[in-house]
Motif scaffolding. Structure first.
Motif, PDB file in Angstrom:
ATOM      1  N   GLY A   1     -46.743 139.095  94.524  1.00 37.89           N
ATOM      2  CA  GLY A   1     -47.871 139.185  95.330  1.00 37.89           C
ATOM      3  C   GLY A   1     -47.934 138.208  96.429  1.00 37.89           C
ATOM      4  O   GLY A   1     -47.175 137.179  96.323  1.00 37.89           O
ATOM      5  N   PRO A   2     -48.872 138.443  97.396  1.00 40.73           N
ATOM      6  CA  PRO A   2     -49.070 137.171  98.341  1.00 40.73           C
ATOM      7  C   PRO A   2     -49.772 136.039  98.408  1.00 40.73           C
ATOM      8  O   PRO A   2     -50.120 135.815  97.229  1.00 40.73           O
ATOM      9  N   ASN A   3     -49.142 135.105  99.236  1.00 40.85           N
ATOM     10  CA  ASN A   3     -49.796 134.030  99.225  1.00 40.85           C
ATOM     11  C   ASN A   3     -49.531 133.004  97.862  1.00 40.85           C
ATOM     12  O   ASN A   3     -50.436 132.186  97.589  1.00 40.85           O
ATOM     13  N   GLU A   4     -48.478 133.214  97.072  1.00 40.33           N
ATOM     14  CA  GLU A   4     -48.070 132.378  96.164  1.00 40.33           C
ATOM     15  C   GLU A   4     -48.082 130.871  96.521  1.00 40.33           C
ATOM     16  O   GLU A   4     -48.575 130.035  95.395  1.00 40.33           O
ATOM     17  N   HIS A   5     -47.420 130.622  97.420  1.00 39.37           N
ATOM     18  CA  HIS A   5     -47.179 129.290  97.886  1.00 39.37           C
ATOM     19  C   HIS A   5     -48.318 128.561  98.032  1.00 39.37           C
ATOM     20  O   HIS A   5     -48.700 127.434  97.724  1.00 39.37           O
ATOM     21  N   ASP A   6     -49.382 129.254  98.892  1.00 42.34           N
ATOM     22  CA  ASP A   6     -50.532 128.574  99.202  1.00 42.34           C
ATOM     23  C   ASP A   6     -51.554 128.251  97.963  1.00 42.34           C
ATOM     24  O   ASP A   6     -52.092 127.344  97.702  1.00 42.34           O
TER      25      ASP A   6
END
Length: 251
Positions: free
Chosen positions: A231-236
């Protein structure tokens, strides 16, 4: 990452991806030291690459790791890049009784080994400008292969550790990178002749290109579909979560 002018230590450098990375970085003017358990493999690599050096290392043995780290710091004080590449992969039986020797060897080699190796060198690396710690994980960290459930789990755990270490070292000169290969033609699972696997030379060439950018995750095109699975935005999300946790604990 700058691709030249470093002194680089690579575990598991006697074959496969480790050897490929070692040779590619050696050709770019870096001082490269490789390590592994099989002396004959190490000798073959350094014979083919004049100027490269090798150290015998048992990544499963904490004492061997500490001796190797001490030798590196003493003989190569300019060391500024560590690539944790050593790993093993075997089929297992997660639906039945697990072979304890396989379980222990896989976790010790793939997870404890790189954590211990980095721990032994991290204070030295913190004193360098533009230092790098890199880990070879796998796309199976994001999409596990059930017939190698233990291997996949160690790579998922390694990915998690990378996220934590990258966050905690954010204020230092040490960058933490993760190389996540797809299926590549190496000795792992006897994949040298597998038509569906990515040719090793192609993987190395594409990896070096990405390594020369500012990317924290080193992904060739064939790996990106697997990485996107989480999924998106894991690091944030990870960074925001940890910033909030630090604030809570400091209160």
């Amino acid at each position: 990452m700058k691709l030249s002018g470093h002194t680089i230590f690579i575990t598991g450098g006697g074959s496969g991806i480790g050897r490929g990375l070692a040779e590619a970085l050696h050709k770019r003017g870096n001082k490269v030291i490789i390590a592994g358990r099989r002396r004959s493999h190490l000798d073959a690599v350094i014979a083919a690459n004049p100027g490269m050096e090798a150290i015998e290392l048992d990544i499963t043995d904490p004492a061997s790791i500490e001796r190797t780290a001490a030798t590196l710091i003493a003989e190569h004080p300019e060391l500024d890049v560590l690539i944790n590449n050593a790993g093993i992969m075997q089929p297992d039986t997660v639906a039945g009784k697990i072979d304890d020797a396989l379980l222990t060897a896989t976790i010790t080699t793939n997870l404890l080994g790189p954590i211990r190796m980095t721990s032994a060198l991290i204070e030295h690396l913190k004193r360098k400008e533009n230092a790098v710690v890199a880990y070879t994980s796998s796309v199976l960290a994001f999409v596990p292969m059930a017939v190698t459930g233990i291997y996949s789990s160690t790579k998922a755990a390694l990915h998690s550790y990378v996220l934590s270490q990258r966050f905690m070292l954010r204020g230092t000169g040490v960058r933490v990178l993760e190389i996540a290969p797809p299926w590549v033609r190496t000795e792992l699972m006897n994949s040298q002749e597998a038509e569906q696997a990515m040719p090793l030379d192609q993987f190395i060439a594409e990896t070096i290109t990405v390594l020369g950018t500012d990317a924290d995750e080193i992904l060739v095109d064939a790996a990106k579909l697997f990485r996107a699975n989480v999924g998106p935005n894991e690091h944030d999300f990870v960074n925001n979560f940890n910033n909030q946790a630090l604030a809570l604990f400091a209160a």
